[in-house]
Scaffold this active site. Structure first.
Site, PDB file in Angstrom:
ATOM      1  N   GLY A  96       0.834  -1.197   0.000  1.00  0.00           N
ATOM      2  CA  GLY A  96       0.000   0.000   0.000  1.00  0.00           C
ATOM      3  C   GLY A  96       0.862   1.236   0.000  1.00  0.00           C
ATOM      4  O   GLY A  96       2.097   1.155  -0.009  1.00  0.00           O
ATOM      5  N   PHE A 116       1.547   3.219   2.237  1.00  0.00           N
ATOM      6  CA  PHE A 116       2.418   3.391   3.383  1.00  0.00           C
ATOM      7  C   PHE A 116       3.632   2.475   3.351  1.00  0.00           C
ATOM      8  O   PHE A 116       4.587   2.675   4.071  1.00  0.00           O
ATOM      9  CB  PHE A 116       1.659   3.095   4.677  1.00  0.00           C
ATOM     10  CG  PHE A 116       0.894   4.273   5.177  1.00  0.00           C
ATOM     11  CD1 PHE A 116       1.537   5.472   5.386  1.00  0.00           C
ATOM     12  CD2 PHE A 116      -0.460   4.172   5.448  1.00  0.00           C
ATOM     13  CE1 PHE A 116       0.842   6.564   5.852  1.00  0.00           C
ATOM     14  CE2 PHE A 116      -1.159   5.257   5.914  1.00  0.00           C
ATOM     15  CZ  PHE A 116      -0.514   6.467   6.115  1.00  0.00           C
ATOM     16  N   ASP A 124     -10.739   6.612   5.967  1.00  0.00           N
ATOM     17  CA  ASP A 124     -10.586   5.757   4.797  1.00  0.00           C
ATOM     18  C   ASP A 124     -11.357   4.462   5.002  1.00  0.00           C
ATOM     19  O   ASP A 124     -10.810   3.366   4.890  1.00  0.00           O
ATOM     20  CB  ASP A 124      -9.106   5.494   4.516  1.00  0.00           C
ATOM     21  CG  ASP A 124      -8.867   5.041   3.077  1.00  0.00           C
ATOM     22  OD1 ASP A 124      -9.810   5.169   2.257  1.00  0.00           O
ATOM     23  OD2 ASP A 124      -7.769   4.558   2.772  1.00  0.00           O
TER      24      ASP A 124
END
Ligand SMILES: *[C@@H]1O[C@H](CO)[C@@H](O)[C@H](O)[C@H]1NC(C)=O
Ligand SMILES: *[C@@H]1O[C@H](CO)[C@@H](O)[C@H](O)[C@H]1NC(C)=O
Ligand SMILES: *[C@@H]1O[C@H](CO)[C@@H](O)[C@H](O)[C@H]1NC(C)=O
Ligand SMILES: *[C@@H]1O[C@H](CO)[C@@H](O)[C@H](O)[C@H]1NC(C)=O
Ligand SMILES: *[C@@H]1O[C@H](CO)[C@@H](O)[C@H](O)[C@H]1NC(C)=O
Ligand SMILES: *[C@@H]1O[C@H](CO)[C@@H](O)[C@H](O)[C@H]1NC(C)=O
Ligand SMILES: *[C@@H]1O[C@H](CO)[C@@H](O)[C@H](O)[C@H]1NC(C)=O
Ligand SMILES: *[C@@H]1O[C@H](CO)[C@@H](O)[C@H](O)[C@H]1NC(C)=O
Ligand SMILES: *[C@@H]1O[C@H](CO)[C@@H](O)[C@H](O)[C@H]1NC(C)=O
Length: 892
Positions: free
Chosen positions: A545, A547, A661
């Site tokens: 992802g 991150f 999110d």
């Protein structure tokens, strides 16, 4: 053929619910024969969303208190407080002079619970000035008690004190008297009196009583003339258990035991949960909920390490009293089945309490078999500690593994539950020493009022997980109430309602925001992380992802699978904020949140370690998947769980946490299909630590889920999460992505498409073909209505997450009732009242061609995952074994 979805009629629903009530398998094990729940300062009956009991107002009731030398007043909890909706904390009775409640009582032992919500009810009653004593049945229950002091220590907004008193046959009434101390005033929010099983805590005349610590072989009988005050009641190694998950006595098993562990134990010990079948062969099955016995804390997997430390808890208590300590045990590890397999030693308050603890030996005749709960009682006099400091002292409970390997197979120890009661002193007094009024009181008061403005409900425990069908529907009308859910809050010490104020005295001088939270979160060394992931070997990657990568790894000598999220490296400034944030996140513990196990910040790394979720994301089970379609009820259960997790984020923590999110890939499922919200807090972190590299615009979220109002006004509220959750609900119903770029314009956005279909009355056509004909009309209507209200353009008109939880539970009830009705009617040869259709309905055509459309599924592969910011990764994980399972809600 007429559509078969016919609205369910309410009276039959009622009948059904009554039937369920009677036949329900979740009927409590113990049913009190006597119970009073008095809502002080209130008029009329009200069901509490906190414990699901009906509380009766004292105004205009036979329990109206008698006041001496003045009149008592009634106060409403400040409206800014989010506790406003939780009976009995909503109202209080307050007085500058003495008042007495009088109750008729039946003989036998009873719980008496006093509920306090210290707040400034009006200008005459400043919350910091409450100071009073409470007497009942010849005992002094509380002496010079200031409820807001309790709050300092517990970091909780409310306080519950529980006592166990015995009533002799000649005692027909009980007077509970509140006496203000000099210059103070008295108040009370709720009084509960409930019968309990005979000799649950008091000793039977012919019984063994408790072992007398420090005096070998002698026993101590807790006589009927002694009153007990519950100080600690803990589900060791497990999650708190809320009142209506108890065995029928409405006890709360809270707070988490971690708070009381010494540092070494905190680092090394492991909480365990096994689904072992329990056999109550030795003790009554109402003694403690099964969840208490199914979870426990052990020393760890490495016997060398186990031998090097004592697994030690320290419980602060008032000096100069005696205590009853009850330890609950159950051998739950399936590998440990014979006597001597796991033998250990127990020390309490530095005395040897058990030189040879062997649970299997204690519970079986022939030394073979496990899963049999047992408890042991110890009488612990903490008297004549004259030289000790004034404040509190500690009762330590220490478990030691055998040093010699030949004595036992596993050099390990286990404890499953613990209760500590204070016994009245020879004068019939239970009140502690007069607490030193700490000069930090005003500060705390102002801080807490600020907190309450921020809508924190730290104290209210959410009933995690379990849909207690019985209690939820015990009154049909109750379904119409707006219902708050308990926040089962295992985090930081804001654990609900427990204990006395008195052991606050020493701790109260400590500043708030103490070290507790950081202690809760384990720090991993980089070496450990590297070992777990074979130096971040790509084969362990389970998600990628914005991150960074997510790896699956095993820690604790390979015994515990975890999901390891390695954030992309950032500046040292970021690292410090990272740590602060982690400490905040680590306080968030809830059945429906993916638990943060620990973190690692070595060498500029920012690594988060989470429980591993075996079944991956919710989306993995909805579309573009090989997984079989989920049944409707299960989808509802998952939605309810996720909604609870979000509700907790919004209201359960010290400050409101907006997820930002919410989407179907951020709802994970453990092996028992318990939904857990993941990635909360990270998006917030993103703005502070990761913004430079990853965030192109301030608006965060994923396309297709994004709250249009937020987008327009760039003002974030918790209602943006509600919007996104509404989209998730549509996804669950329709099994299609939130956004399909290649679809026809009006179908592109699932939110818009659902709205349009609803307007046109074609909602049946867009639902997941696998669900067609399997959803009761009433349930479908409720569900769609709820999803649409979540997606209301105007944030303020969207429901709160609490309302969403309620609505979903209601939808589930409707579905279950309809199904039950269907079955009963099938037997009776089809009365027409069934709102459910099984099988296919030719009259209902499907215009949503999802799975057969290869063009769609190919070309839309990535569209719905498109991000404005970067918080996406589909992290798979596994359930923490310590979490409780979801009970089968289908009570038949
Ligand atoms: C308490 O008593 C009332 C009747 O007085 C009853 O309706 C209620 O179910 C009882 N509560 C419990 C927990 O047994
Ligand atoms: C309770 O108080 C009333 C007077 O208010 C008194 O008559 C009664 O005896 C008291 N009951 C007990 C058990 O002390
Ligand atoms: C206390 O009272 C209960 C009945 O209420 C009785 O069974 C028990 O034996 C009594 N305990 C003692 C120590 O006398
Ligand atoms: C608890 O034990 C009693 C007998 O002691 C039994 O009748 C009852 O069914 C048990 N309840 C549960 C839930 O196991
Ligand atoms: C247990 O811990 C000791 C000391 O840390 C270590 O030397 C040993 O290798 C460990 N044993 C196992 C089986 O991991
Ligand atoms: C555990 O505690 C007992 C009693 O305080 C003590 O005798 C023993 O040495 C301790 N064991 C370890 C390994 O620290
Ligand atoms: C039981 O022991 C076996 C063999 O040591 C091990 O593989 C397994 O993981 C153990 N099971 C549990 C639940 O600890
Ligand atoms: C137990 O021992 C510890 C350290 O040896 C000491 O600090 C503590 O005060 C003792 N506790 C009691 C109740 O004597
Ligand atoms: C508790 O108080 C009662 C009545 O004052 C007294 O008889 C009893 O001995 C006390 N209990 C203890 C443990 O001192």
């Amino acid at each position: 053929m007429k559509p078969i979805f016919i609205p369910l009629n309410l009276s039959s629903l009622f009948l059904l619910i009554v039937t369920l009530l009677v036949a329900g398998e979740s009927a409590p094990i113990y049913s009190p024969t006597y119970n009073i729940t008095l809502n002080c300062g209130f008029s009329g009956d009200k069901v509490s969303a906190y414990d699901f009991q009906t509380w009766t107002g004292d105004i205009n009731s036979k329990f109206f208190p008698e006041a001496v030398g003045g009149t008592s007043q009634v106060g409403n909890a400040p409206p800014s407080s989010s506790l406003g909706s939780y009976v009995p904390f909503t109202t209080a009775r307050l007085s500058h002079s003495e008042f007495t409640y009088r109750f008729p009582v039946s003989p036998g032992q009873k719980f008496i619970r006093l509920y306090f919500f210290p707040a400034t009810y009006n200008a005459d009653f400043d919350s910091s000035k409450s100071l009073f004593s409470v007497k009942a049945g010849g005992y002094t229950l509380l002496k010079d008690f200031n409820a807001s002091l309790g709050r300092i220590y517990y970091n909780s907004e409310t306080l519950l004190t529980e006592f166990c008193l015995n009533f002799e046959p000649d005692q027909r009434s009980l007077n509970i008297t509140f006496t203000p101390s000099q210059g103070g005033y008295a108040f009370i929010n709720g009084i509960e009196i409930m019968s309990m099983p005979t000799n649950l805590y008091h000793s039977a005349a012919q019984g063994d009583g408790a072992s007398y610590l420090g005096s070998s072989d002698s026993r101590y009988l807790v006589k009927n003339n002694t009153a007990l005050q519950m100080i600690y009641r803990i589900n060791v190694g497990g999650n708190p258990v809320s009142p209506n998950e108890d065995t029928g006595m409405y006890r709360t098993w809270d707070p988490p035991d971690e708070f009381f562990l010494d540092d070494r134990s905190k680092n090394l010990s492991i909480s365990r949960r096994y689904n072992t079948h329990l056999n109550f062969a030795r003790i009554f099955n109402y003694t403690a909920p099964e969840e208490v016995y199914r979870t426990g804390r052990t020393m760890g997997g490495n016997s060398t390490i186990n031998k090097s430390y004592n697994l030690t808890w320290r419980f602060p208590v008032d000096p100069d009293f005696s205590y009853l300590v009850r330890l609950h045990f159950c051998e739950i590890d399936p590998n440990i089945t014979a006597a001597k397999d796991r033998m250990f030693q127990i020390f309490i308050a530095n005395f040897t309490a058990e030189p040879q603890a062997d649970i299997i030996h204690w519970t079986t005749e022939n030394g073979i078999g496990n899963g049999i709960p047992i408890y042991r009682d110890y009488f612990v006099p903490m008297l004549n500690l004259g030289t000790q400091k004034k404040g509190s002292v500690n009762i330590s409970v220490a478990l030691q593994a055998y040093q010699d390997d030949y004595l036992t197979r596993y050099n390990d120890a286990i404890l499953n539950g613990l209760e500590i009661f204070k016994l009245n002193d020879t004068d019939g007094n239970l009140g502690g020493p007069i607490p030193e009024l700490p000069n930090i009181t005003p500060k705390v008061a102002s801080e807490s009022s600020r907190n309450s403005k921020k809508k924190s409900i730290p104290m209210l425990a959410i009933l995690a997980g379990v849909v207690s069908v019985l209690l939820v529907v015990s009154v049909v009308g109750f379904l119409l109430f707006r219902r708050g859910r308990k926040v089962k809050d295992s985090n930081s010490s804001k654990a609900t309602k427990w204990g006395p104020y008195s052991f606050s005295t020493t701790k109260s001088t400590k500043s708030r925001g103490s070290s507790l939270p950081s202690d809760l979160c384990r720090h991993f060394s980089l070496a450990e992380i590297k070992a777990a992931t074979q130096n971040f070997n790509d084969v362990f990657i389970i998600g990628v992802g914005g991150f960074g990568n997510v790896y699956k790894g095993y820690v604790d000598d390979g015994s515990t699978p975890v999901a390891i999220k390695r954030l992309k490296p950032e500046s040292s400034q970021g690292a410090r904020e990272f740590k602060t944030e982690i400490e905040m996140l680590s306080q968030l513990r809830h059945l429906h949140l993916v638990s943060l196990v620990g973190y690692c910040t070595e060498q500029g790394e920012m690594i988060l370690v989470y429980d591993y979720m075996a079944r991956g994301t919710l989306r993995d089970h909805l579309y573009r998947t090989e997984n079989p379609p989920l049944p409707w009820e299960q989808r509802l259960q998952i939605c309810i769980g996720a909604a609870r997790g979000l509700h907790y984020l919004h209201t359960g923590a010290k400050r409101m946490i907006i997820h930002r999110d919410v989407k179907s890939t951020n709802i994970l499922l453990d092996e028992k299909w318990v939904a857990k919200v993941s990635d909360f807090g990270l998006s917030k972190m993103g703005t502070t630590t990761l913004s430079k590299t990853h965030i192109s615009t301030v608006v965060k979220g994923s396309f297709g889920y994004l709250d249009p109002e937020y987008y327009r006004r760039q003002q974030l509220t918790e209602k943006s999460d509600v919007y996104s959750f509404g989209v998730v609900l549509c996804e669950v119903l329709c099994a299609r992505p939130a956004l399909i770029r290649t679809a026809e314009k009006k179908q592109m956005s699932l939110a818009e498409w659902t709205k349009t279909s609803h307007r046109n009355g074609t909602i049946n056509q867009i639902i997941d073909p696998n669900l067609r004909g399997k959803i009761a009309a009433t349930c479908l209507n409720k569900f769609v209505e709820l999803a649409l209200s979540c997606m209301n353009d105007n944030g303020s008109e969207r429901p709160s997450m609490n309302d969403v939880v309620w609505g979903l539970e209601f939808a589930l009830q409707l579905q279950q009732s309809a199904e039950a009705m269907l079955y009963s009617n099938v037997e009776k040869e089809g009365e027409d009242e069934v709102a459910l259709m099984k099988g296919n309905d030719a009259g209902m055509s499907c215009s949503w061609e999802y799975s057969s459309d290869s063009k769609n599924s190919r070309t839309t592969k990535t569209s719905s995952d498109e991000q404005i910011s970067t918080t996406n990764e589909s992290m798979k994980g596994m359930s923490g074994t310590i979490f409780s399972e979801i009970k089968d809600p289908t009570v038949r």
